[in-house]
Write an enzyme that holds these catalytic residues in place. Structure first.
Site, PDB file in Angstrom:
ATOM      1  N   LEU A   1     -23.165   5.034   0.703  1.00 59.81           N
ATOM      2  CA  LEU A   1     -22.139   6.060   0.873  1.00 59.81           C
ATOM      3  C   LEU A   1     -20.740   5.463   0.897  1.00 59.81           C
ATOM      4  O   LEU A   1     -20.446   4.562   1.684  1.00 59.81           O
ATOM      5  CB  LEU A   1     -22.412   6.814   2.183  1.00 59.81           C
TER       6      LEU A   1
ATOM      7  N   ASN B   1     -24.763   5.208  11.550  1.00 58.37           N
ATOM      8  CA  ASN B   1     -26.092   5.069  10.932  1.00 58.37           C
ATOM      9  C   ASN B   1     -27.083   4.618  11.992  1.00 58.37           C
ATOM     10  O   ASN B   1     -26.721   3.909  12.931  1.00 58.37           O
ATOM     11  CB  ASN B   1     -26.037   4.018   9.817  1.00 58.37           C
TER      12      ASN B   1
ATOM     13  N   HIS C   1     -30.639   2.479  12.174  1.00 59.52           N
ATOM     14  CA  HIS C   1     -31.464   1.599  11.350  1.00 59.52           C
ATOM     15  C   HIS C   1     -32.637   1.093  12.197  1.00 59.52           C
ATOM     16  O   HIS C   1     -32.441   0.696  13.352  1.00 59.52           O
ATOM     17  CB  HIS C   1     -30.613   0.425  10.856  1.00 59.52           C
TER      18      HIS C   1
ATOM     19  N   ASP D   1     -19.647   0.830   7.480  1.00 58.14           N
ATOM     20  CA  ASP D   1     -18.510   0.408   6.647  1.00 58.14           C
ATOM     21  C   ASP D   1     -19.000   0.291   5.210  1.00 58.14           C
ATOM     22  O   ASP D   1     -20.034   0.863   4.856  1.00 58.14           O
ATOM     23  CB  ASP D   1     -17.855  -0.869   7.199  1.00 58.14           C
TER      24      ASP D   1
ATOM     25  N   ASP E   1     -25.668  -1.536   6.250  1.00 58.29           N
ATOM     26  CA  ASP E   1     -26.165  -1.940   7.581  1.00 58.29           C
ATOM     27  C   ASP E   1     -25.289  -3.004   8.246  1.00 58.29           C
ATOM     28  O   ASP E   1     -25.796  -3.927   8.882  1.00 58.29           O
ATOM     29  CB  ASP E   1     -27.608  -2.480   7.467  1.00 58.29           C
TER      30      ASP E   1
ATOM     31  N   GLU F   1     -35.543   4.861  18.896  1.00 53.45           N
ATOM     32  CA  GLU F   1     -34.456   5.483  18.118  1.00 53.45           C
ATOM     33  C   GLU F   1     -34.029   6.811  18.732  1.00 53.45           C
ATOM     34  O   GLU F   1     -32.849   7.165  18.716  1.00 53.45           O
ATOM     35  CB  GLU F   1     -34.922   5.746  16.679  1.00 53.45           C
TER      36      GLU F   1
HETATM   37  C1  GRF Z   1     -35.434   6.430  10.942  1.00 54.13           C
HETATM   38  O1  GRF Z   1     -36.430   5.464  11.067  1.00 54.13           O
HETATM   39  C2  GRF Z   1     -34.092   5.782  10.825  1.00 54.13           C
HETATM   40  O2  GRF Z   1     -34.001   4.575  11.512  1.00 54.13           O
HETATM   41  C3  GRF Z   1     -33.970   5.579   9.360  1.00 54.13           C
HETATM   42  O3  GRF Z   1     -34.597   6.729   8.779  1.00 54.13           O
HETATM   43  C4  GRF Z   1     -35.583   7.215   9.670  1.00 54.13           C
HETATM   44  C5  GRF Z   1     -35.415   8.690   9.942  1.00 54.13           C
HETATM   45  O4  GRF Z   1     -35.547   9.441   8.801  1.00 54.13           O
HETATM   46  N1  GRF Z   1     -32.604   5.373   8.978  1.00 54.13           N
HETATM   47  P1  GRF Z   1     -36.838  10.396   8.546  1.00 54.13           P
HETATM   48  O5  GRF Z   1     -36.945  11.323   9.710  1.00 54.13           O
HETATM   49  O6  GRF Z   1     -38.018   9.476   8.459  1.00 54.13           O
HETATM   50  O7  GRF Z   1     -36.516  11.079   7.278  1.00 54.13           O
END
Ligand code: GRF
Length: 198
Positions: free
Chosen positions: A97, A109, A111, A148, A152, A181
């Site tokens: 993006l 984000n 991750h 940025d 990541d 998360e």
């Molecule tokens: C999560 O594991 C997150 O860390 C990553 O995408 C996942 C969430 O997306 N960036 P989804 O619910 O699996 O589509």
């Protein structure tokens, strides 16, 4: 009742589990915010159904043939601006993006690894967890960070860790990390808003 302070746009490409959770936390008042827009770069994904179920307006914005990163970003942030969002969350958004000046420091984000390990191009979803297992890591976790121009890479807001168990496969580890998360993302948003002072 006071109006929720923050207006959040959530960008998705898949199942939208964080979108669902954020919408619930906003509705219950646990997060002082409202999810004002969901943008998916893919049509027909479960995240769009989840947005509808949560009463979140959504938009499919697929990349167009020949369009560069900036062209896509300009279209996307036009929609984000029109929705009046002050914060953008990439929650399983699998597209690089470009971020315009007025949204620098406002895009977050999540991750599924302890960055800077296992981040960057190609490290998404189960690829991350498979690589963590292949390396023999004994801990893993997740990172909420500002976005940025490098994958990541931006400043870290929150990290949470969990053990890697000897019996883990990628699914088992993904589930354990995902539980972290769910705590880390709202925590990261609160921290960002506290830092920004808005
Ligand atoms: C999560 O594991 C997150 O860390 C990553 O995408 C996942 C969430 O997306 N960036 P989804 O619910 O699996 O589509």
């Amino acid at each position: 009742m006071t109006t929720p302070g923050h207006r959040v746009a959530v960008l998705v490409s898949g199942t939208g589990r964080h979108l669902e959770t954020l919408a619930r936390l906003c509705a219950s008042g646990e997060l002082d915010a409202r999810v004002v827009l969901c943008v998916s770069n893919r049509p027909g994904v479960l995240a769009l159904e989840r947005a509808a179920a949560a009463g979140v307006p959504s938009l499919v914005l697929a990349g167009e043939r020949g369009e560069d990163e900036r062209g896509y970003g300009e279209r996307l942030f036009e929609a984000v601006r029109a929705a009046g969002a002050d914060t953008v969350v990439l929650a399983g958004f699998l597209k690089k993006l470009w971020i315009p000046q007025d949204y620098q420091g406002r895009v977050v984000n999540i991750h599924p690894s302890l960055l800077p390990a296992f981040g960057g191009k190609g490290y998404y979803g189960h690829h991350v967890h498979a690589a963590v297992l292949a390396r023999g890591c004994q801990v893993s976790g997740c990172t909420v960070h500002l976005v940025d121009e490098v994958y990541d890479n931006g400043p870290i807001l929150v990290q949470r860790w969990c053990p890697v168990e000897p019996s883990d496969d990628a699914d088992a580890l993904a589930a354990r990390v995902f539980a972290e998360e769910l705590v880390a993302l709202p925590e990261g948003l609160r921290r960002l808003w506290a830092q920004r002072g808005d």
